[in-house]
Scaffold this active site. Structure first.
Site, PDB file in Angstrom:
ATOM      1  CG  HIS A 142       2.710  -3.326   4.092  1.00  0.00           C
ATOM      2  ND1 HIS A 142       3.274  -3.658   5.302  1.00  0.00           N
ATOM      3  CD2 HIS A 142       2.279  -2.038   4.242  1.00  0.00           C
ATOM      4  CE1 HIS A 142       3.177  -2.636   6.126  1.00  0.00           C
ATOM      5  NE2 HIS A 142       2.581  -1.640   5.508  1.00  0.00           N
ATOM      6  CD  GLU A 147       3.275  -7.259   5.996  1.00  0.00           C
ATOM      7  OE1 GLU A 147       3.842  -6.544   5.139  1.00  0.00           O
ATOM      8  OE2 GLU A 147       3.318  -7.002   7.212  1.00  0.00           O
TER       9      GLU A 147
HETATM   10  C1  F6R Z   1      -2.486   1.617   7.395  1.00  0.00           C
HETATM   11  C2  F6R Z   1      -2.017   0.804   6.283  1.00  0.00           C
HETATM   12  C3  F6R Z   1      -0.555   0.583   6.052  1.00  0.00           C
HETATM   13  C4  F6R Z   1       0.237   1.881   6.039  1.00  0.00           C
HETATM   14  C5  F6R Z   1       1.726   1.593   5.808  1.00  0.00           C
HETATM   15  C6  F6R Z   1       2.562   2.851   5.908  1.00  0.00           C
HETATM   16  O1  F6R Z   1      -3.887   1.658   7.405  1.00  0.00           O
HETATM   17  O2  F6R Z   1      -2.815   0.308   5.578  1.00  0.00           O
HETATM   18  O3  F6R Z   1      -0.383  -0.084   4.823  1.00  0.00           O
HETATM   19  O4  F6R Z   1      -0.238   2.728   5.038  1.00  0.00           O
HETATM   20  O5  F6R Z   1       2.192   0.670   6.758  1.00  0.00           O
HETATM   21  O6  F6R Z   1       2.527   3.317   7.218  1.00  0.00           O
HETATM   22  P1  F6R Z   1       3.100   4.750   7.600  1.00  0.00           P
HETATM   23  O7  F6R Z   1       2.229   5.747   6.969  1.00  0.00           O
HETATM   24  O8  F6R Z   1       2.997   4.788   9.102  1.00  0.00           O
HETATM   25  O9  F6R Z   1       4.488   4.783   7.111  1.00  0.00           O
END
Ligand code: F6R
Length: 257
Positions: A142, A147
């Site tokens: 995503h 999603e």
């Molecule tokens: C957050 C967002 C999400 C995150 C993704 C990865 O603003 O848009 O798409 O970039 O879920 O999250 P992390 O960095 O926590 O692994």
């Protein structure tokens, strides 16, 4: 591989974060009234630390910048510690000189969420569009909270989170039960309109999603793969996140340190 995404690989997550922060600093210096698209989650935390450091050393100013965040949980207000507005205040906005009215995070507690989404799109347009967008990537591919199965032309709207995302994000909450099931998210169509995009991914858990985004055909099963269809996209990875890339893709990548 027939897309134009530039791939840069750093030895470790810290170098990757520094590289992304330096790209942002360079862009801000070049255009002080730049419109930045910002992300939350674990990935950008170190990037924001570097940016705060550059600001504190007087190397950059955010005074004329405008910012738009990618997403917000439905039902969490700005004072909720897991809201993305709270995250941005703690990790970046409270430590730099960006005027609060120039920072935008979708409103997850708006009475009329549909209208709030339309207003958010209109505000981005009124600001002249996003100049430089920072993205992370979910383990399921995503981008923002778009999603698998999302439409490439999607605009900002309320979306349902998948079980995979709820489980991944439960590390920030007490338990999976506490993770909101819905979020307001910029659409893929909106993201693709950004003039430049930097996607950062670090760690082994992202390797599969990264390889799919870069090496398969653009298709809804990997929302990040739609980034192949627009110009000026850079993936900044660490070694762990790049480990499932084919040899040909790795050879085309730039090693950074
Ligand atoms: C957050 C967002 C999400 C995150 C993704 C990865 O603003 O848009 O798409 O970039 O879920 O999250 P992390 O960095 O926590 O692994």
């Amino acid at each position: 591989m027939n897309h134009k995404i530039e791939i840069r690989i750093a030895e470790d997550p810290k170098f990757a974060a520094k590289h992304v922060a330096l790209e942002f600093a360079k862009a801000i210096r070049k255009n002080p009234s730049i419109v930045l698209g910002l992300a939350t989650g674990g990935t950008p935390v170190e990037v924001y630390r570097f940016l705060v450091d550059y600001y504190q050393k007087g190397e950059i100013s955010f005074e004329q910048c405008t910012t738009f965040n990618l997403d917000e949980y439905v039902g969490l207000g700005p004072k909720h510690e897991q809201s993305y507005r709270y995250f941005m205040q703690q990790n970046l906005f409270n430590h730099i000189d960006v005027p609060e009215e120039k920072t935008h995070v979708p409103d997850g507690i708006a009475q009329d969420l549909k209208k709030a989404c339309q207003d958010y799109e209109a505000a981005i347009k009124a600001a002249g569009g996003i100049d430089l967008q920072l993205l992370g990537i979910g383990e399921n591919g995503h981008i923002a909270f778009n999603e698998p199965g999302s439409d490439a032309r999607g605009r900002t709207e309320v979306v349902e989170l998948t079980e995979n995302t709820i489980t991944a994000n439960s590390r920030f909450f007490g338990s999976t039960d506490d993770v909101p099931r819905k979020a307001v998210s910029l659409g893929i169509g909106t993201i693709l309109e950004a003039k430049e995009i930097i996607l950062m991914a670090t760690g082994e858990s992202k390797a599969k999603a990264v390889a799919r985004a870069l090496e398969g055909e653009p298709c809804g099963d990997s929302p990040a793969s739609f980034l192949q269809t627009t110009n000026k996209v850079i993936f900044v990875l660490d070694l762990a996140a790049s480990q499932l890339l084919s040899e040909a893709t790795c050879q085309a990548a730039i090693q950074i340190s």
